[in-house]
Scaffold this active site. Structure first.
Site, short mmCIF file in Angstrom:
data_model
loop_
_atom_site.label_atom_id
_atom_site.label_comp_id
_atom_site.label_asym_id
_atom_site.label_seq_id
_atom_site.Cartn_x
_atom_site.Cartn_y
_atom_site.Cartn_z
CD GLU A 300 -2.98 -1.23 2.21
OE1 GLU A 300 -2.77 -0.64 3.28
OE2 GLU A 300 -4.03 -1.83 1.96
CG ASP A 372 -7.81 -5.05 5.53
OD1 ASP A 372 -7.08 -5.31 6.50
OD2 ASP A 372 -7.94 -3.91 5.08
CD GLU A 400 -9.79 -0.85 8.11
OE1 GLU A 400 -8.87 -1.30 8.83
OE2 GLU A 400 -9.65 -0.63 6.90
#
Ligand code: GCV
Length: 930
Positions: A300, A372, A400
């Site tokens: 990322e 994730d 999240e």
């Protein structure tokens, strides 16, 4: 030993104490029993941790027993609590054997009841002072939860060597994926410390956490700068007596970032290797027990060894060798991925071939799932797939993908599923909990890390009930054998008291909350159903299609070896076979591994499409049930915490409705299949219809679906704010049909973000009718200036002028950038909000304002990423500042610009907080009074 249910409403609390609440035991008999056993405290052993132990015992027992315990210097009277380091406490040695204390190890402790010189005592002891402190917290927990403290013989050794929290906290105090305010670490004021650091350390110590990574894995190199070190030293000093070591996330290319003479971070470059050695020496000279570095590399946008033609093992080992002489650890994350088609395969393909090549002081940190932290994913095959490499498990405590601090989602049941998963990696019985404890493969270092949910909010976690996750994570890191039921009940009792009715109701709420969340947000293991780049809070099935792959012809992503991506083959044989075969793949992961027709039957007998519909209706009903259960606790919980959580439940029900409507409507639109028990109508305002021109009539398209087996003819109405007008439309749709109609909406001229709701006037239930925000921007013809900011080529809102980075100031045009061009982004979507100008540096937008007073409006926001403040200053005076905005939330800022008698130009300086982007989506100038 049960307390009676609360007769009077308890006093208000703000949640700051977390689970370390020591309220008076109401029942005098119960209180007397504890006072009889623990009313005298004898602390034996030197050092700060022992002082803290005495402090904690006095604080806790005073609160619980209503009187301070008597501090004594010898166990001469019955009912003495002895807390001492084993080697330094003859009393402890009189009760606890060397074998017991050795069994507990240096990190653990022993709680034992015994008799010394004829005197009955309760002993808390350990090989170390930190161990005694942890034992003291345990003893207090027993009293808080009204467990017996007589006949104790408990040897507590942590299952995991590494029990860490990871902060994703940035230099400017923002927190990546944080939902509880700012970072608790005030880097600007450090090395000056504050009392909150001690309270933070107590909370961690009470769970047995022994390490903290202070900063985000998307790491700023500044954290490793020499100037910064005193700040880290101050925190290390504050946390050390609580047994918590500090670690730092390290930016892989730090040598190049911090030393102009070094061109890059290539691990093969001797200058780079030397830089890391010198850096480690510098840190260890200041912090001899520094834990080490956590590194996100080649992921990322973070640099890593692959870009230098080196492997992950070569990169990690280079860093690890600088730490090794000091006993430090290099924790290296396995979270690497490319685009959606290979996402779940990338980490395996990059790390598996490296197994056995990492140095002994490297630990590879693996997320629980291959994608994730989605609400449900299969266990990551790297857990068990790296027998020759120290590995640890990364869990996400901060929510999240599981509802931020808005939804109640108790994650311990999810984590238990992961920990209790049998990977078969070394034969049957190769559970994840044993792999990460190090016993399966004989790892020398291993354990658990949790991305923690603490922030500056007074209650630490935003949602009072989110602290249950913090507690559950820490307790599982110590002892993964604890059940979700035990942990939920323990946390509830410590946080809200021992009222049996409250315990039953709230524990049950915690335990069903994850399944509830799955029911309204998730679809048979599909993973991403949110915008992959966004806040990961709202559903966005269209943007995540590359990840979930469902379309009109079928549902799911084929990850089998036989016909798909091959991912299923990464597991040990029996697990691989289970996932590979449609017949044996568990239904809850079906669409993660397989692509099936919507008519495919699940084990329940329901079709996939029927299940998708029904589970989402049931999920919303269950969310409403959670809210009602909470409401039933009014009077049993202090009014303040009750009201604050009640507000969150109202929001949760609203968002659960949005999720249900989005997912059910999406699949009905794709399939047009009627199935399951529910029938409904669905309405939708297409994105373009959520931008309205102020001061004129807008013809707004409304899409409608008829998910019933009858023809429906009905008006489509719009509820609008006061001062607006709206005219309804009409639909007539056959069974299973989709159609659209127009409604007419006229908002006032001025820019606004306003709530409208569209619905069908029908007795049927209508999905998509929850109020939604529409953006009103004045019709260009009524504006002095109307600018649509963004890229050079994206679509413009009708009549608006383009303001792109290339629009330099031009007096004839009357607007433009006057000193340097900003950046721009295009996220896609409606003409107004899809794109914007932005920058981390301050830029100047020059505007010619005609004579007279004018109202200026500036639209800020980003469809996919949350926005930190955009600040507008003119000549050093701040005219406007936006609040932080969640992704896909837009706001208008307003200020006045006075052109005076002859008109004048203004330099609007646009900025944000350090290192963050300001955003400019649109700019409008209206004559005052229009
Ligand atoms: C710290 C996901 C999250 C990112 C996070 C990343 C990671 O992509 O959305 O915010 O970055 O995981 O774990 O490195």
């Amino acid at each position: 030993m049960m307390a009676a249910s609360a007769a009077v409403v308890p006093a208000d609390e703000d949640g700051y104490e977390l689970w370390l609440r020591y309220r008076l035991i109401e029942d005098a008999g119960v209180r007397g029993t504890y006072a009889g056993a623990l009313g005298r405290v004898f602390v034996q052993g030197a050092g700060t941790s022992m002082v803290l132990t005495a402090f904690e015992l006095v604080r806790g027992l005073t609160g619980l027993l209503g009187a301070a315990p008597v501090l004594v210097s010898a166990p001469t009277a019955p009912g003495t609590l002895v807390a001492g380091v084993w080697a330094e406490s003859a009393t402890a040695r009189g009760v606890v054997t060397a074998a017991q204390v050795e069994m507990a190890g240096p990190e653990g402790y022993v709680l034992a009841s015994g008799v010394v010189s004829g005197v009955p005592c309760t002993v808390v002891t350990s090989l170390t002072a930190v161990g005694v402190l942890r034992g003291a917290f345990h003893l207090l927990r027993l009293v808080q939860t009204r467990k017996p403290v007589s006949g104790l013989s408990s040897v507590q050794r942590p299952a995991n060597r590494l029990r860490m929290v990871n902060h994703w906290d940035n230099l400017n105090r923002t927190v990546e994926r944080g939902y509880a305010g700012s970072s608790i670490f005030d880097w600007a004021r450090l090395p000056q410390t504050e009392s909150r650091y001690g309270d933070y350390a107590r909370a961690l110590a009470s769970l047995g956490i022994n390490g903290t990574v202070l900063n985000n894995v998307n790491a700023s190199p500044t954290f490793l700068s020499t100037a910064f070190l005193p700040k880290v030293v101050a925190l290390a000093d504050a946390l050390r007596p609580y047994g918590v070591k500090v670690y730092l996330s390290a930016y892989f290319d730090s040598p190049a970032a911090l030393d102009p003479a070094i061109p890059n971070g290539d691990p093969g470059n001797p200058a780079v290797q030397n830089w890391w050695r010198v850096k480690a020496n510098e840190i260890y000279a200041a912090i001899p027990d520094f834990g080490g570095w956590l590194v996100k590399a080649g992921s990322e946008g973070q640099p890593g060894p692959i870009q230098y033609g080196k492997t992950h093992a070569e990169g990690a080992n280079m860093l690890a060798r600088s730490l090794a002489p000091h006993g430090g650890l290099l924790i290296y994350r396995a979270f690497v991925h490319g685009g959606p088609s290979t996402w779940t395969e990338d980490a395996w393909r990059e790390f598996k071939p490296q197994d056995g090549k990492f140095d002994a002081n490297v630990v590879v940190q693996v997320k629980n799932g291959p994608m994730d932290f989605n609400p449900r994913e299969p266990v990551n095959p790297l857990l068990g797939g790296l027998p020759g490499t120290n590995s640890m498990l990364e869990l996400q405590v901060t929510q999240e993908y599981t509802g931020h601090s808005t939804h109640l989602c108790y994650l311990v049941p999810q984590w238990k599923e992961v920990l209790d998963f049998d990977t078969h990696a070394a034969g049957a019985g190769s559970f994840v909990r044993d792999i990460v404890a190090g016993t399966t493969f004989g790892y020398s270092r291993s354990g658990l890390a949790g991305v923690v949910n603490f922030g500056t909010d007074r209650n630490w976690t935003g949602h009072h009930l989110a602290a249950a996750n913090t507690h559950g994570f820490g307790r599982l890191a110590w002892n993964p054998a604890l059940s979700a039921q035990e942990l939920a009940d323990e946390w509830v009792t410590m946080t809200f008291g021992p009222d049996p009715q409250l315990r039953t109701v709230l524990t049950s709420m915690l335990l069903r909350s994850w399944q509830t969340y799955l029911d309204y947000t998730e679809v048979l293991g599909q993973g991403y159903l949110v915008h992959p780049l966004g806040d990961h809070f709202e559903p966005d099935m269209a943007q995540s299609q590359g990840w979930h792959r469902s379309d009109g012809s079928g549902a799911g992503f084929d990850r089998t070896r036989a016909t798909g991506s091959g991912y299923a083959g990464f597991y040990a044989a029996p697990v691989a076979q289970t996932f590979e075969s449609l017949a044996s793949c568990p239904d809850e992961l079906l669409l993660f591994f397989h692509r099936v027709p919507y008519t495919h039957r699940l084990r329940s007998g329901a079709s996939v499409i029927g299940h998708i519909y029904d589970s989402h209706f049931a999920g919303l009903a269950a969310a409403i049930g959670l809210r009602d259960s909470w409401r039933s606790l009014a009077g049993r919980i202090d009014a303040r915490r009750h009201a604050e959580v009640a507000q969150r439940f109202d929001q949760q029900v609203l968002w659960a409705t949005v999720w249900r409507d989005h997912i059910v409507s999406y699949y009905f639109k794709l399939t047009r299949l009627l199935a399951g028990a529910q029938r409904w109508l669905q309405v939708e305002l297409p994105a373009a219809s959520t931008v309205l021109l102020g001061g004129q009539a807008n013809q707004v398209t409304v899409s409608v679906g008829n998910a019933t087996s009858n023809t429906v003819t009905a008006p489509v109405t719009v509820t609008v704010p006061g001062g607006w007008t709206a005219l309804p439309g009409q639909i007539s749709l056959g069974p299973g049909a989709l159609g659209s109609t127009m409604v007419q909406v006229t908002p006032p001229l001025r820019p606004a973000a306003a709530q409208v709701s569209v619905t069908v006037s029908s007795t049927l239930q209508v999905l998509g009718a929850t109020p939604q925000t529409v953006m009103v921007t004045p019709a260009a013809s009524r504006c002095v200036l109307a600018l649509d900011a963004g890229t050079d080529s994206s679509a413009l809102l009708t009549g608006y002028a383009r303001l792109s980075p290339a629009t330099a100031w031009d007096a004839a045009r009357g607007f433009g950038w006057s000193a340097g061009a900003p950046q721009s982004r295009d996220r896609g979507g409606d003409a107004l909000r899809r794109d914007f100008c932005n920058d981390t540096t301050r830029r100047v937008l020059r505007i010619a304002v005609p004579a007279g007073l004018h109202n200026a409006y500036l639209l800020v926001g980003d469809r996919t990423v949350r926005c930190l403040p955009t600040i507008v200053t003119v000549n050093g005076a701040e005219l406007a500042r936006s609040q932080p905005l969640a992704a896909n939330v837009f706001a208008w800022l307003q200020f006045n610009l006075d052109g005076g008698a002859a008109g004048r130009t203004f330099d609007l300086q646009l900025s944000s907080i350090p290192n963050e982007h300001w955003h400019l989506v649109a700019f409008v100038l209206l004559r005052a009074g229009v």
